[in-house]
Design an enzyme around this catalytic site. Structure first.
Site, short mmCIF file in Angstrom:
data_model
loop_
_atom_site.label_atom_id
_atom_site.label_comp_id
_atom_site.label_asym_id
_atom_site.label_seq_id
_atom_site.Cartn_x
_atom_site.Cartn_y
_atom_site.Cartn_z
CD GLU A 63 -0.90 0.15 3.82
OE1 GLU A 63 -2.01 -0.39 3.86
OE2 GLU A 63 -0.40 0.77 4.78
CG HIS A 65 -0.52 5.47 3.67
ND1 HIS A 65 0.62 5.94 4.26
CD2 HIS A 65 -0.60 4.16 3.99
CE1 HIS A 65 1.19 4.94 4.94
NE2 HIS A 65 0.48 3.84 4.78
CG HIS A 69 3.81 3.85 8.20
ND1 HIS A 69 2.66 4.07 8.90
CD2 HIS A 69 3.44 3.11 7.13
CE1 HIS A 69 1.64 3.50 8.27
NE2 HIS A 69 2.09 2.92 7.18
CG HIS A 103 4.50 1.09 3.08
ND1 HIS A 103 3.89 2.17 2.50
CD2 HIS A 103 3.73 0.75 4.15
CE1 HIS A 103 2.80 2.47 3.19
NE2 HIS A 103 2.66 1.61 4.19
CB CYS A 117 3.84 1.14 12.89
SG CYS A 117 3.46 2.21 11.50
#
Ligand code: MN
Length: 154
Positions: A63, A65, A69, A103, A117
Site C-alpha cells: 500500500e 498513503h 510511518h 511499502h 509503527c
C-alpha cells in the site's frame, strides 16, 4: 487498577489492557497472518503508536498513503519494501516510510516480524496498487520477486 498510567508488559509481546486485533477487516485488502495492537491512541496525542506482528512467512498489505510511518522492528526479522528498494530488517532497526512510498513488510519464513509503527491519528486511507502501479513495481526485479498482492498468495 484500570486507570493506572502503567500497563505492564506481558509474555509474548502483549501488554495489560491492550487488545490484540485483526490487522484489517478480512477481505478489505490482501495481507496474511498479521495482528495489530494499539499501544497509544486517542487522548491528548496527535499520533498513534501500534504494534504489528507478522507471523512467519506472512506479510502486510502492499500500500501507500499521504501519511508517513516511523517504524522500529521489535521482534524477529524479515524484509521490507520501501519505495523501489527491498531491505533486510531485524530487531531494533528503524524504518522510515515517506509519504506515497509503496511499502510492504514480510516476516522471514522461520521467524515472526514484530514492529512498532507510529502514525498521525488523523490520516488518509491507504491506497492499493492498480494494474499500472503493479506493472511499474514489477519492472524492478528485486521488487517483482518480493511483493505479494493476494493473487500470488497460497
Ligand atoms: Mn501503511
Amino acid at each position: 487498577m484500570d486507570d493506572s498510567p502503567v500497563r505492564k508488559a506481558l509474555p509474548g509481546f502483549r501488554w495489560e489492557r491492550v487488545e490484540r486485533l485483526r490487522y484489517k477487516a478480512e477481505g478489505s485488502a490482501p495481507f496474511r497472518a498479521v495482528t495489530r495492537q494499539v499501544l497509544f491512541g486517542g487522548g491528548e496525542l496527535r499520533s498513534e503508536w501500534r504494534y504489528f506482528e507478522v507471523a512467519p512467512d506472512g506479510h502486510s498489505t502492499l500500500e501507500r498513503h499521504e501519511h508517513a510511518h516511523a517504524v522500529m522492528i521489535l521482534r524477529g526479522r524479515g524484509r521490507c519494501l520501501v519505495g523501489a528498494r527491498v531491505h533486510d530488517v531485524s530487531e531494533h532497526d528503524l524504518v522510515e516510510v515517506p509519504p506515497l512510498a509503496w511499502h510492504q513488510f514480510r516476516a522471514a519464513p522461520d521467524a515472526p516480524l514484530g514492529f512498532l509503527c507510529m502514525v498521525d491519528r488523523e490520516r488518509d486511507r491507504p491506497q492499493l496498487p492498480g494494474p499500472d502501479d503493479l506493472a511499474a513495481l514489477r519492472r524492478i526485479p528485486e521488487v517483482a520477486s518480493f511483493i505479494r498482492t493476494g493473487d500470488d498468495d497460497a
